[in-house]
Every structure is written in structure tokens, then in C-alpha cells.
Design a protein around this motif. Structure first.
Motif, short mmCIF file in Angstrom:
data_model
loop_
_atom_site.label_atom_id
_atom_site.label_comp_id
_atom_site.label_asym_id
_atom_site.label_seq_id
_atom_site.Cartn_x
_atom_site.Cartn_y
_atom_site.Cartn_z
N ALA A 90 49.11 -11.26 80.51
CA ALA A 90 49.07 -9.99 79.79
C ALA A 90 47.87 -9.16 80.23
O ALA A 90 47.97 -7.95 80.44
N VAL A 91 46.72 -9.82 80.39
CA VAL A 91 45.51 -9.11 80.78
C VAL A 91 45.63 -8.63 82.22
O VAL A 91 45.27 -7.50 82.56
N LEU A 92 46.19 -9.50 83.06
CA LEU A 92 46.35 -9.14 84.48
C LEU A 92 47.25 -7.91 84.62
O LEU A 92 46.95 -6.99 85.37
N GLY A 93 48.33 -7.89 83.87
CA GLY A 93 49.26 -6.76 83.95
C GLY A 93 48.71 -5.53 83.24
O GLY A 93 49.18 -4.43 83.47
N GLY A 94 47.72 -5.72 82.38
CA GLY A 94 47.19 -4.60 81.61
C GLY A 94 47.63 -4.78 80.17
O GLY A 94 48.78 -4.50 79.83
N ILE A 95 46.72 -5.24 79.33
CA ILE A 95 47.16 -5.57 77.97
C ILE A 95 47.55 -4.31 77.23
O ILE A 95 46.92 -3.27 77.36
N GLY A 96 48.62 -4.40 76.48
CA GLY A 96 49.17 -3.24 75.80
C GLY A 96 50.35 -2.66 76.57
O GLY A 96 51.10 -1.87 76.04
N SER A 97 50.52 -3.08 77.83
CA SER A 97 51.61 -2.54 78.64
C SER A 97 52.71 -3.57 78.77
O SER A 97 52.49 -4.69 79.23
N LEU A 98 53.93 -3.20 78.37
CA LEU A 98 55.04 -4.16 78.42
C LEU A 98 55.47 -4.51 79.84
O LEU A 98 55.57 -5.69 80.17
N PRO A 99 55.71 -3.51 80.71
CA PRO A 99 56.03 -3.89 82.09
C PRO A 99 54.89 -4.70 82.71
O PRO A 99 55.13 -5.60 83.50
N GLY A 100 53.67 -4.39 82.31
CA GLY A 100 52.51 -5.13 82.82
C GLY A 100 52.60 -6.60 82.46
O GLY A 100 52.30 -7.47 83.28
N ALA A 101 53.04 -6.89 81.24
CA ALA A 101 53.12 -8.29 80.81
C ALA A 101 54.14 -9.04 81.65
O ALA A 101 53.90 -10.17 82.07
N VAL A 102 55.27 -8.40 81.93
CA VAL A 102 56.30 -9.05 82.74
C VAL A 102 55.79 -9.29 84.16
O VAL A 102 55.89 -10.38 84.71
N LEU A 103 55.19 -8.25 84.72
CA LEU A 103 54.64 -8.34 86.07
C LEU A 103 53.57 -9.42 86.13
O LEU A 103 53.54 -10.27 87.04
N GLY A 104 52.67 -9.40 85.16
CA GLY A 104 51.59 -10.39 85.11
C GLY A 104 52.15 -11.79 85.03
O GLY A 104 51.66 -12.70 85.70
N GLY A 105 53.20 -11.98 84.24
CA GLY A 105 53.81 -13.30 84.11
C GLY A 105 54.34 -13.79 85.45
O GLY A 105 54.12 -14.94 85.85
N LEU A 106 55.01 -12.90 86.16
CA LEU A 106 55.53 -13.24 87.49
C LEU A 106 54.41 -13.63 88.44
O LEU A 106 54.48 -14.65 89.13
N LEU A 107 53.36 -12.81 88.45
CA LEU A 107 52.25 -13.04 89.36
C LEU A 107 51.58 -14.38 89.08
O LEU A 107 51.30 -15.15 89.99
N ILE A 108 51.33 -14.65 87.80
CA ILE A 108 50.66 -15.90 87.44
C ILE A 108 51.51 -17.09 87.91
O ILE A 108 51.01 -18.05 88.49
N GLY A 109 52.83 -16.98 87.68
CA GLY A 109 53.72 -18.04 88.12
C GLY A 109 53.63 -18.25 89.63
O GLY A 109 53.46 -19.38 90.11
N LEU A 110 53.69 -17.17 90.39
CA LEU A 110 53.63 -17.25 91.85
C LEU A 110 52.29 -17.83 92.31
O LEU A 110 52.24 -18.71 93.17
N ILE A 111 51.22 -17.32 91.69
CA ILE A 111 49.89 -17.78 92.10
C ILE A 111 49.77 -19.29 91.88
O ILE A 111 49.25 -20.01 92.73
N GLU A 112 50.31 -19.75 90.76
CA GLU A 112 50.23 -21.19 90.48
C GLU A 112 50.98 -21.99 91.53
O GLU A 112 50.51 -23.03 91.99
N VAL A 113 52.15 -21.51 91.89
CA VAL A 113 52.96 -22.23 92.88
C VAL A 113 52.22 -22.31 94.22
O VAL A 113 52.11 -23.37 94.82
N PHE A 114 51.69 -21.17 94.64
CA PHE A 114 51.00 -21.17 95.93
C PHE A 114 49.72 -22.01 95.88
O PHE A 114 49.38 -22.71 96.81
N TRP A 115 49.04 -21.91 94.76
CA TRP A 115 47.83 -22.70 94.58
C TRP A 115 48.18 -24.18 94.72
O TRP A 115 47.53 -24.93 95.45
N SER A 116 49.24 -24.61 94.04
CA SER A 116 49.63 -26.02 94.10
C SER A 116 50.02 -26.40 95.52
O SER A 116 49.79 -27.52 95.97
N ALA A 117 50.62 -25.48 96.24
CA ALA A 117 51.07 -25.80 97.58
C ALA A 117 49.90 -25.95 98.54
O ALA A 117 49.89 -26.85 99.38
N TYR A 118 48.91 -25.07 98.41
CA TYR A 118 47.84 -25.07 99.41
C TYR A 118 46.62 -25.88 99.00
O TYR A 118 45.91 -26.41 99.83
N PHE A 119 46.36 -25.94 97.71
CA PHE A 119 45.21 -26.73 97.28
C PHE A 119 45.73 -28.00 96.64
O PHE A 119 46.37 -28.80 97.32
#
Ligand SMILES: Nc1ncnc2c1ncn2[C@@H]1O[C@H](COP(=O)(O)OP(=O)(O)OP(=O)(O)O)[C@@H](O)[C@H]1O
Ligand SMILES: [Mg+2]
Lengths: 289, 242
Positions: free
Chosen positions: A227-256
Motif C-alpha cells: 500500500a505504501v509502495l503504491g501510494g497509500i490512499g490510492s486504490l490503483p496504487g495498492a493493486v500495483l504495489g501488491g503486484l510489485l511486492i509479489g514479483l520482488i519476492e519471487v525474484f529475491w528468492s530466485a537470486y538470493f
């Protein structure tokens, strides 16, 4: 993906009453437990059709979690509205602990496992013995999230109820002057946020197959980061942030390493708060807690 | 004379320990334009908001259309065909002009939204050109028109206008005052108007009240008040004679 569903709840409540609902992650956890109970009960009743069982579970978990959300707002937040800023925050943390302990006592502290409901998958590639496979489960989760978020977005942008919610979010006092029942709208916001969190709880249960009373905390922090990453208070931001966090976690797990994947979310939260507290789609005027 | 549409008797309002309204008596009759003038901080906006129950009167009684609304929740009061265009416009900046106008109609249960929209756009043609623009990007004058338009979308019997001329060019002020007069004449709309521009307001209004430090000190017809030397001295100094 799942984080997006939870993040929407944080962002909605923040937008409308300017408060981080710390108990939100625990509503998600309650949603997961309600789903487990419902699935076991339905299996016990002999309902074997998986789609029907899942649909009933979804309704049951979302409905009861919505009731929890409504109660939390009534008990812990409404009486404190208008008092000093930290009071509801403390109350929120208290509510979070209450929910955790309640589930711990009633469900036990052990991890609850569940067998995979939807086995199998769709082979994307099969080459030299390597298979790349997308499980039906993953597809179902992505599809459910997309459908739920689409309905939700339509609700907020196109319907009178959504307009009422946005009016309350932008100017609560003026909303009242236009004849909007602001208390009711705030309640509804909690109810909808809680129902979305419960859907996320069900998906989490299906995907990981194990839950315990503490998942709310970690998922809560990650969704909050989204929510904070997407911009708290912004609904599209929350969705976008959720996607990004998910992706970042996957890549993090893959490389680290997978063990440290939770660190990623915390690191991002800190970095965003330091360098861009308004988030990607956030508005500059948003006040920080 | 028939009973007034709106009547305040002995109303006192507080912000915490500070008393902002002291024992206020005020009446507005159906079909009247009544103006409230007073210096900055006199309590004019507080009076308008107290009628709407936010903040709530701590003492006294507010009667609207024969009904005691002193303790009614704000949203129920506002569904009784009372509309306010409050101080500072308070339009929804992240909604379109069209959505802002809809907000005025929806909660008051208006069914014929297109016709209402048409009326408001006839009154303020600039709004019609900008229906899809976001409220926050309108100019100050356009925002004021939108605020008044939104209030009119509720098809009010009683319209509360708090400083509609604030920050507007004289030409736009004349337009807005003209619109108020027309609505009052043609539809019998009752208006309670707060204005810094005392001269224009008193000329427009049938009656006026003067508020000083939260208390009503004078009342009379617009013509009467305009003729009072103490009013001329206190509120009409400095080129408001145009
Ligand atoms: N929310 C509030 N909390 C505390 N005091 C307030 C609040 N709102 C207004 N006041 C005080 O109440 C008094 C009356 O304020 P009000 O806004 O009603 O004045 P006004 O006559 O509308 O002034 P202006 O012409 O500047 O708009 C002022 O002294 C103001 O400081
Ligand atoms: Mg004022």
C-alpha cells in the motif's frame, strides 16, 4: 497478487479516516481460518464438488470476516474518533493482539495443514527433461484476484455507493452536509476491506496449504508495504504495489535465498518511507503517520 | 404572519470551552433572502454549520418547517431539502464536475437528475462545458459555481450560502448574486446568505442580521440596515459603494 487484495483494505481505511488499521492483517488471518473451518465442515457434510465447496467457503469466510471488520470498527475505532491521533492507533494494535490470541486459543497454536485441493497444472514447456509448469492453483489465484479487484474497482468508480465512499474519503464533513450517512459509509468501508482480506485468506490457505495464528502479521506488513509502495490512499496504487511486492519476492528468492525473502518487504518499506513516502501513485498532500 | 421556515431561538454553540454563538435568535421566512453580516470570526460560518448540526447547538432550539431539528443527525437534516454551499467551497477535487453535481442530487433522493443538471448548467453555462473535468482543476470562480450548483442539485427549499463571492471577480459576483435573485423570484427559493460584501448583500436581501462576537446586535430590512450610520462605519467603509 494476494497482497494487493489486503493492501486495498489498508488503503481504503487510511483514505477515509486517515488511520492505519493495524488489525487488518489479522482479519486476513481470521479469513484464512474461517476458510479452513468451512472447507473441513463442507467435506464433513459430504460436499465433494470442489467448485461448490470453494464458492460456499468464499461466501462464508467473506461474510463472517466482514462482520469482524464491522465489529472492530464499532468497538475499537468509532468511540475514539475525534480524540487525539495516537489513540485509535494504539486501539488498532490492541485489536490485532486480541484477534491473534483469540484464534490461538480457539484453534491452538500449532500450524494447520491442508491437502491441496486443486492438483495438476498446465505444462508450458517440456524440454530435455525440464518442465516449466503453471499449476491450476496459481491460475485460479490470479484469476480470482483479478475478478475480485475488477468488481471492486467498478464498485468504487461507477456506482453511487462508490461515489459516496470517495466523497467521504475526500471530505468527510462536506459528505455529511450532502446528506451522506458518514458513519454508515465508514462501517461499509471496513466491511468491504475485511471481505477482500478474507478472500485473500482463502487464497493463501489454498496456495500454501498451511496457516497459523501468526500469518496475519507478516502478510499484514507486506500488504502494508504494498500500500505504501503504491501510494497509500490510492486504490490503483495498492493493486500495483501488491503486484510489485509479489514479483520482488519471487525474484529475491530466485537470486538470493528463500529464507531471506521476508527481509525484502521490510527493506522496501524502509526505503520507500525514506525516499518516496508518497509512493508511486501517491498524492503529495497525504499526511504521514 | 405564518410560522418561519427556519427559526433559531437562544442558540449557543461552543468549540470546546470557547463559546462561538451566544443566545442567537434568528428567523427566515419562506421565500425570503436573509443575510448575515459580521466581522471575521464573528461566528457567521458557525451559525450556518450549527443549523446543519455540525457543530451541534449546546443550548437553544432550531426549528425547521415546524420540526425541531436541534438534535437530529447532520445527514438527516440535510435530507430535509436544506442545502449548504459552505465556506471554502469544499468541492470534491478528485471527482469530475459531473460527479460533484451528482453528489448533490443523489443523497437527497432526486429522481430527475438530467433535468436538474440542465437547470444548473443553464444557470452556470461554464459548468456544462466542463462536466468531465476534475473539480480540483477548475478555477476559483468555477469552483464556486460548482459549489452552488451542487447545492442546487438537491432542489432545496432553504439554501445556505457562506461567502459565495469570496475571491471572485466583480463580474462573476454580479452573476452569482443575479442567479440568487432569479431563483428567489422564480422558484421562491429561501436563502440565508453570509457575505463580506455587506453592501451588495444588504441590497439583495429582504432582511439582514448583524453578528458581533457570536451575538446578534442588530436586525432589520436591508434598506434599514444600509441606512444605519454604525453599519456604514463598520461594514461599508472602503469602496464597497459600487
Ligand atoms: N473548529 C473550530 N475549533 C475551534 N474554534 C473554532 C473552530 N471554528 C471556528 N472557531 C472559532 O469560532 C469563532 C467563529 O468562527 P467562524 O468561522 O464562525 O467565523 P466567521 O464569522 O465565519 O468568520 P469569517 O468571516 O472569517 O469567515 C472564531 O473565533 C473561530 O476562531
Ligand atoms: Mg466564515
Amino acid at each position: 497478487m494476494i497482497y494487493g487484495l489486503i493492501a486495498v483494505g489498508y488503503t481504503m481505511v487510511y483514505g477515509i479516516i486517515g488511520m492505519i488499521n493495524f488489525a487488518h492483517g489479522d482479519i486476513f488471518m481470521v479469513g484464512a481460518f474461517l476458510s479452513l473451518i468451512a472447507l473441513l465442515a463442507l467435506a464433513g457434510l459430504g460436499i465433494t464438488s470442489i467448485p461448490i465447496a470453494l464458492a460456499l467457503t468464499l461466501l462464508f469466510a467473506a461474510g463472517l470476516a466482514a462482520l469482524y471488520g464491522w465489529t472492530v470498527e464499532r468497538v475499537a475505532y468509532r468511540p475514539l474518533r475525534g480524540s487525539f491521533r495516537l489513540a485509535p492507533l494504539i486501539s488498532a494494535i490492541g485489536m490485532s493482539i486480541v484477534l491473534q490470541n483469540f484464534v490461538q486459543v480457539s484453534q491452538g497454536a500449532r500450524v494447520k495443514p491442508m491437502t491441496a485441493l486443486i492438483p495438476g497444472g498446465w505444462e508450458l514447456m517440456n524440454q530435455d527433461g525440464f518442465t516449466v509448469q503453471l499449476s491450476w492453483m496459481q491460475i485460479a489465484i490470479v484469476a480470482t484476484t483479478l475478478i475480485v479487484l475488477t468488481i471492486f474497482t467498478w464498485l468504487v468508480t461507477k456506482t453511487p455507493l462508490g461515489r459516496t465512499m470517495r466523497a467521504c474519503e475526500q471530505d468527510l464533513k462536506m459528505a455529511g452536509l450532502l446528506g451522506i450517512d458518514t458513519d454508515r459509509t465508514i462501517s461499509l468501508t471496513f466491511v468491504i476491506g475485511a471481505a477482500l482480506a478474507a478472500v485473500a485468506g482463502l487464497l493463501f490457505l489454498l496456495y500454501y496449504g498451511v496457516i497459523d495464528f501468526f500469518i496475519g502479521f507478516l502478510a499484514g506488513v507486506k500488504a502494508f508495504t504494498a500500500a505504501v509502495l503504491g501510494g497509500i490512499g490510492s486504490l490503483p496504487g495498492a493493486v500495483l504495489g501488491g503486484l510489485l511486492i509479489g514479483l520482488i519476492e519471487v525474484f529475491w528468492s530466485a537470486y538470493f535465498s528463500v529464507e531471506y525473502k521476508d527481509v525484502a518487504a521490510f527493506a522496501i518499506l524502509i526505503l520507500v518511507l525514506i525516499f518516496r513516502p508518497t509512493g508511486i501513485l501517491g498524492r503529495a498532500e497525504v499526511e504521514k503517520v | 404572519m405564518t410560522a418561519p421556515l427556519l427559526s433559531l431561538s437562544g442558540v449557543s454553540t461552543y468549540y470546546g470551552a470557547i463559546q462561538a454563538l451566544k443566545n442567537v435568535d434568528l428567523q427566515v421566512h419562506e421565500g425570503e433572502i436573509v443575510t448575515l453580516i459580521g466581522a471575521n470570526g464573528a461566528g457567521k460560518s458557525t451559525l450556518m454549520m450549527t443549523v446543519c448540526g455540525n457543530p451541534r447547538a449546546r443550548a437553544g432550539q432550531i426549528i425547521y418547517d415546524g420540526r425541531d431539528i436541534t438534535h437530529e443527525p447532520t445527514h438527516l437534516i440535510m435530507r430535509r431539502q436544506i442545502a449548504q454551499a459552505p465556506e471554502g467551497r469544499r468541492i470534491f477535487g478528485r471527482m469530475t464536475v459531473y460527479e460533484n453535481l451528482l453528489m448533490g442530487a443523489e443523497t437527497s433522493g432526486q429522481t430527475n437528475v438530467p433535468a436538474l443538471l440542465d437547470q444548473v448548467c443553464d444557470l452556470f453555462p461554464r459548468l456544462r462545458e466542463r462536466l468531465t473535468q476534475r473539480g480540483g482543476t477548475l478555477s476559483g470562480g468555477e469552483q464556486q459555481m460548482l459549489a452552488i450548483g451542487r447545492a442546487l442539485m438537491a432542489r432545496p427549499r432553504l439554501l445556505l450560502l457562506d461567502e459565495p463571492s469570496l475571491g471572485l471577480a466583480p463580474l462573476v459576483v454580479r452573476q452569482i448574486f443575479g442567479a440568487i435573485r432569479t431563483l428567489n423570484k422564480e422558484t421562491g427559493l429561501t436563502v440565508l446568505l453570509v457575505e463580506q460584501n455587506a453592501y451588495q448583500a444588504l441590497r439583495l436581501a429582504h432582511r439582514g442580521y448583524v453578528l458581533v462576537n457570536g451575538a446578534i446586535t442588530m436586525a432589520g430590512t436591508g434598506v434599514e440596515l444600509l441606512a444605519r450610520p454604525e453599519i456604514r462605519a463598520a461594514y461599508l467603509e472602503g469602496g464597497h459603494y459600487t
